[in-house]
Design a protein around this motif. Structure first.
Motif, PDB file in Angstrom:
ATOM      1  N   PHE A  15     -22.032 -22.011  77.101  1.00 19.24           N
ATOM      2  CA  PHE A  15     -21.236 -23.164  77.537  1.00 19.24           C
ATOM      3  C   PHE A  15     -20.052 -22.742  78.399  1.00 19.24           C
ATOM      4  O   PHE A  15     -19.716 -23.413  79.378  1.00 19.24           O
ATOM      5  CB  PHE A  15     -20.737 -23.915  76.292  1.00 19.24           C
ATOM      6  N   VAL A  16     -19.411 -21.630  78.060  1.00 17.99           N
ATOM      7  CA  VAL A  16     -18.092 -21.298  78.613  1.00 17.99           C
ATOM      8  C   VAL A  16     -18.118 -21.017  80.115  1.00 17.99           C
ATOM      9  O   VAL A  16     -17.370 -21.640  80.877  1.00 17.99           O
ATOM     10  CB  VAL A  16     -17.457 -20.138  77.830  1.00 17.99           C
ATOM     11  N   PRO A  17     -18.958 -20.099  80.624  1.00 16.21           N
ATOM     12  CA  PRO A  17     -18.955 -19.880  82.078  1.00 16.21           C
ATOM     13  C   PRO A  17     -19.406 -21.111  82.856  1.00 16.21           C
ATOM     14  O   PRO A  17     -18.919 -21.352  83.974  1.00 16.21           O
ATOM     15  CB  PRO A  17     -19.925 -18.706  82.267  1.00 16.21           C
ATOM     16  N   LEU A  18     -20.324 -21.883  82.289  1.00 15.75           N
ATOM     17  CA  LEU A  18     -20.758 -23.100  82.969  1.00 15.75           C
ATOM     18  C   LEU A  18     -19.623 -24.115  83.036  1.00 15.75           C
ATOM     19  O   LEU A  18     -19.451 -24.808  84.055  1.00 15.75           O
ATOM     20  CB  LEU A  18     -21.973 -23.697  82.245  1.00 15.75           C
ATOM     21  N   ASP A  70     -27.731 -15.011  62.617  1.00 13.69           N
ATOM     22  CA  ASP A  70     -28.638 -15.009  63.767  1.00 13.69           C
ATOM     23  C   ASP A  70     -27.822 -15.180  65.042  1.00 13.69           C
ATOM     24  O   ASP A  70     -27.195 -16.224  65.273  1.00 13.69           O
ATOM     25  CB  ASP A  70     -29.644 -16.158  63.611  1.00 13.69           C
ATOM     26  N   ARG A  71     -27.808 -14.180  65.917  1.00 15.40           N
ATOM     27  CA  ARG A  71     -26.961 -14.186  67.114  1.00 15.40           C
ATOM     28  C   ARG A  71     -27.409 -15.209  68.156  1.00 15.40           C
ATOM     29  O   ARG A  71     -26.648 -15.525  69.074  1.00 15.40           O
ATOM     30  CB  ARG A  71     -26.951 -12.794  67.746  1.00 15.40           C
ATOM     31  N   VAL A  88     -25.066 -17.122  71.006  1.00 14.44           N
ATOM     32  CA  VAL A  88     -25.359 -17.086  72.440  1.00 14.44           C
ATOM     33  C   VAL A  88     -25.378 -18.499  73.012  1.00 14.44           C
ATOM     34  O   VAL A  88     -24.826 -18.755  74.094  1.00 14.44           O
ATOM     35  CB  VAL A  88     -26.702 -16.376  72.696  1.00 14.44           C
ATOM     36  N   VAL A  89     -26.004 -19.437  72.295  1.00 12.94           N
ATOM     37  CA  VAL A  89     -26.029 -20.838  72.727  1.00 12.94           C
ATOM     38  C   VAL A  89     -24.606 -21.357  72.916  1.00 12.94           C
ATOM     39  O   VAL A  89     -24.307 -22.057  73.894  1.00 12.94           O
ATOM     40  CB  VAL A  89     -26.799 -21.698  71.710  1.00 12.94           C
ATOM     41  N   LEU A  99     -29.955 -25.621  72.786  1.00 17.96           N
ATOM     42  CA  LEU A  99     -29.594 -25.309  74.165  1.00 17.96           C
ATOM     43  C   LEU A  99     -29.079 -26.529  74.915  1.00 17.96           C
ATOM     44  O   LEU A  99     -28.385 -26.394  75.933  1.00 17.96           O
ATOM     45  CB  LEU A  99     -30.800 -24.716  74.904  1.00 17.96           C
ATOM     46  N   LEU A 100     -29.415 -27.728  74.434  1.00 18.49           N
ATOM     47  CA  LEU A 100     -28.861 -28.937  75.058  1.00 18.49           C
ATOM     48  C   LEU A 100     -27.335 -28.891  75.044  1.00 18.49           C
ATOM     49  O   LEU A 100     -26.682 -29.349  75.991  1.00 18.49           O
ATOM     50  CB  LEU A 100     -29.363 -30.189  74.325  1.00 18.49           C
TER      51      LEU A 100
END
Length: 394
Positions: A97-100, A87-88, A92-93, A26-27
């Motif tokens: 990133f993209v909208p942020l 593994d989804r 997701v991780v 998640l980092l």
């Protein structure tokens, strides 16, 4: 070009295995969100200090943590890789990133025009927004290698803020075919400074991407200006984004957009400079280059920088298996190892004497002192021959 690697000998399939880095990834996904918080703070307080936190993290904190936490050379059990890649959670991780990234870019553009920042604040805003958009090229890199059409389209969208959409074409179909050869604009040569490499790779990659698309479309009976040209598609996304921001904020935003894009693009290119510096695939008896192997990429297993870069530093496995997802990339003992993670080498690469002192001897050791086996910058061969000769005498 795909390659066959001498992977570690298969072990019996484990009954249980857990990715110790599962949530630490998640980092990577949240990194632009952390930068966005700094931009909010700067806009609220008017203090430029907040806009210099990201470069402080990139150039100082991550290298320090790399040193303190050391390396992770562990590989996932090969028998469990299909399940790991399916593994989804890891996708997701990546998508977080993209909208942020786009939120940060839009807010940063507004702040550049209406934030009342001085030159120090504007410079910090450029390196914050441009830094994240440069790191976003790695997110685009991960998406662009996948087979799903929607991931490949999203890759081009992620490249829009940094105005580097042709990377999608050149990296996948140019760099991976020519890597570690003198013909590759993204492979740095021994004795070549970053400042000589930068214009060569920027222009060479742009020219190569256009040529690749022109040849592809010609084979389908179309001209290069056809709407199916993937370079034009990607550049159109940038044009629409920039035009929308100019319509919203006025022409005053355009210099900020261009400068942050250049900063982000050079961040990609300094990583390219590091990844294959001085490494060369040898020609066989038929005159063709050997297949890409682990020894043709510099690797690093430093924990923190790998967590922020989706395992980009396990570069040999990536070149062998471009579609392999980041969470499954492996370490290979035969790959040459960098003395630090990428983050710790960025500033060194900007200073040619420091870079040459650090890395030239590592290239020399990798090739056993044989200069003819390295990818050498023409014009530097004589100096390097003298230096390498002295190295052999010692």
């Amino acid at each position: 070009m795909p390659a066959t690697l001498s992977a570690p000998a298969p072990a019996p399939a484990p009954t249980r295995w857990r990715d110790a880095k599962r949530y630490a990834w998640l980092l990577s996904g949240l990194f632009p969100g952390l930068a966005w918080l700094n931009v909010w703070q700067a806009g609220r307080s008017g203090d430029a200090f907040w806009l210099w936190l990201l470069p402080g993290v990139m150039y100082t904190l991550i290298p320090l943590l790399d040193t303190l936490l050391g390396e992770d050379r562990s590989n996932p059990p090969e028998a469990l890789v299909p399940a790991l890649e399916a593994d989804r959670w890891y996708l997701v991780v990546l998508l977080v990133f993209v909208p942020l990234q786009f939120g940060l870019t839009l807010h940063g553009a507004w702040l550049a025009v209406h934030g009342g920042l001085g030159w120090v604040g504007l410079a910090g805003l450029v390196v914050t927004v441009g830094g994240i958009n440069g790191i976003a090229i790695n997110t685009a890199h991960e998406l662009g290698h996948k087979h799903a059409a929607w991931e490949r389209w999203l890759s081009r969208l992620v490249l829009a803020p940094v105005a580097y959409g042709h990377f999608f074409v050149e990296h996948n179909r140019g760099h991976h075919r020519r890597v570690a050869t003198p013909e590759d604009p993204a492979s740095a040569r021994l004795g070549e400074s970053f400042w000589a490499f930068l214009p060569r790779t920027m222009w060479g990659s742009l020219h190569s991407a256009w040529q690749l698309e022109r040849d592809r479309l010609t084979g389908r009976g179309h001209g290069p200006w056809h709407w199916r040209n993937q370079c034009l598609q990607a550049w159109a996304m940038t044009a629409l984004l920039y035009a929308g921001l100019v319509a919203w904020l006025g022409w005053a935003v355009l210099p900020f957009l261009l400068v942050q894009a250049f900063y982000g693009a050079q961040l990609l290119e300094v990583v390219n400079y590091i990844e294959h510096y001085g490494l060369l695939r040898q020609r066989g008896p038929d005159g063709r280059y050997e297949r890409c192997a682990p020894e043709h990429s510099w690797n690093s297993n430093h924990r923190m920088s790998n967590l922020f870069l989706y395992h980009l530093q396990r570069h040999s496995d990536h070149h062998a298996h471009p579609a392999r997802r980041y969470q499954a990339l492996r370490h290979f003992e035969e790959a040459p190892q960098l003395p630090s993670g990428y983050a710790g080498l960025l500033l060194v690469a900007y200073v040619p004497p420091l870079w040459f002192r650090l890395m030239d001897r590592r290239v020399m050791a990798h090739y056993g002192g044989e200069l003819g086996r390295a990818n050498v910058q023409e014009g530097k061969r004589g100096r390097l021959e003298k230096w390498w000769g002295k190295g052999r005498e010692r």
